[in-house]
Design a protein around this motif. Structure first.
Motif, mmCIF file in Angstrom:
data_model
loop_
_atom_site.group_PDB
_atom_site.id
_atom_site.type_symbol
_atom_site.label_atom_id
_atom_site.label_comp_id
_atom_site.label_asym_id
_atom_site.label_seq_id
_atom_site.Cartn_x
_atom_site.Cartn_y
_atom_site.Cartn_z
ATOM 1 N N ASP A 29 38.813 30.556 40.593
ATOM 2 C CA ASP A 29 37.601 30.103 39.896
ATOM 3 C C ASP A 29 36.554 31.206 39.835
ATOM 4 O O ASP A 29 35.875 31.368 38.814
ATOM 5 N N ILE A 30 36.395 31.965 40.924
ATOM 6 C CA ILE A 30 35.363 33.002 40.970
ATOM 7 C C ILE A 30 35.848 34.294 40.318
ATOM 8 O O ILE A 30 35.231 34.807 39.382
ATOM 9 N N PHE A 31 36.938 34.860 40.846
ATOM 10 C CA PHE A 31 37.344 36.200 40.430
ATOM 11 C C PHE A 31 37.972 36.257 39.047
ATOM 12 O O PHE A 31 37.795 37.237 38.334
ATOM 13 N N VAL A 32 38.723 35.237 38.658
ATOM 14 C CA VAL A 32 39.409 35.268 37.370
ATOM 15 C C VAL A 32 38.565 34.597 36.285
ATOM 16 O O VAL A 32 38.323 35.178 35.229
ATOM 17 N N VAL A 33 38.088 33.373 36.551
ATOM 18 C CA VAL A 33 37.374 32.614 35.524
ATOM 19 C C VAL A 33 35.918 33.064 35.403
ATOM 20 O O VAL A 33 35.489 33.520 34.345
ATOM 21 N N GLU A 34 35.137 32.956 36.495
ATOM 22 C CA GLU A 34 33.711 33.281 36.421
ATOM 23 C C GLU A 34 33.474 34.748 36.071
ATOM 24 O O GLU A 34 32.643 35.076 35.236
ATOM 25 N N GLN A 35 34.210 35.651 36.725
ATOM 26 C CA GLN A 35 33.999 37.078 36.485
ATOM 27 C C GLN A 35 34.838 37.610 35.315
ATOM 28 O O GLN A 35 34.775 38.794 35.007
ATOM 29 N N LYS A 36 35.598 36.715 34.690
ATOM 30 C CA LYS A 36 36.389 37.047 33.499
ATOM 31 C C LYS A 36 37.291 38.269 33.721
ATOM 32 O O LYS A 36 37.312 39.200 32.924
ATOM 33 N N CYS A 37 38.019 38.247 34.825
ATOM 34 C CA CYS A 37 38.931 39.343 35.178
ATOM 35 C C CYS A 37 40.356 38.812 35.277
ATOM 36 O O CYS A 37 40.759 38.323 36.332
ATOM 37 N N PRO A 38 41.108 38.901 34.201
ATOM 38 C CA PRO A 38 42.506 38.452 34.288
ATOM 39 C C PRO A 38 43.334 39.474 35.060
ATOM 40 O O PRO A 38 43.726 40.508 34.537
ATOM 41 N N TYR A 39 43.526 39.221 36.339
ATOM 42 C CA TYR A 39 44.273 40.134 37.196
ATOM 43 C C TYR A 39 45.172 39.304 38.106
ATOM 44 O O TYR A 39 44.990 38.100 38.243
ATOM 45 N N PRO A 40 46.156 39.937 38.754
ATOM 46 C CA PRO A 40 47.089 39.182 39.601
ATOM 47 C C PRO A 40 46.463 38.785 40.939
ATOM 48 O O PRO A 40 46.646 39.457 41.950
ATOM 49 N N GLU A 41 45.695 37.729 40.942
ATOM 50 C CA GLU A 41 45.039 37.227 42.157
ATOM 51 C C GLU A 41 46.070 36.931 43.243
ATOM 52 O O GLU A 41 45.823 37.156 44.416
#
Length: 148
Positions: A29-41
């Motif tokens: 929710d924070i790193f991918v969605v909110e910060q708009k960073c599509p990365y391999p969490e």
């Protein structure tokens, strides 16, 4: 008003499926969605035997903030995945997690990749900038190290 939250810490192997899901969901929710960073969490390190997960849960059990502590093969540590739910920010939750992680690390060396905007936060816990800024997923970061 201070938000009441209970500190939790578990080894990777001791997490229930629901706990792991809740921790990963907040991080995405924070790193991918909110910060708009599509990365391999999901980087394959969450379930390593030496990985420790710290989180703060509200009275209703909802995960409000998380931190992942990795132990490297050389005995050093890597702090990462530190984040707080948007509606719980400003209550010192990430600071509580960092205090717990630093207590667990003790005098061992540790490193983290800090977003430049919050490097002063990590400096409060003894972390010192090392090297030049770099971009990760479009966000400026810097390596920070603490030597016990």
């Amino acid at each position: 008003m201070t938000l009441h939250a209970t500190l939790r810490r578990e080894w990777a192997a001791d997490l229930t499926p629901q706990q792991l899901y809740d921790l990963l969901r907040l991080r995405v929710d924070i790193f991918v969605v909110e910060q708009k960073c599509p990365y391999p969490e999901l980087d394959g390190r969450d379930l390593e035997p030496s990985t420790r997960h710290f989180w703060l849960a509200g009275d209703d059990g909802r995960v409000l903030a998380v931190l992942r502590l990795l132990e490297e093969r050389d005995g050093s540590f890597r702090v990462g995945r530190v984040c707080t739910a948007a509606d719980a920010r400003g209550n010192g939750l990430s600071g509580r997690l960092m205090e717990a992680a630093v207590a667990e690390i003790g005098s061992a060396p540790s490193v983290l990749d800090a977003q430049v905007a919050v490097k002063s936060f990590y400096a409060r816990f003894g972390y010192v900038t090392e090297g030049e800024e770099f971009l990760e997923d479009g966000i400026p970061h810097v390596v920070m190290r603490r030597n016990g």
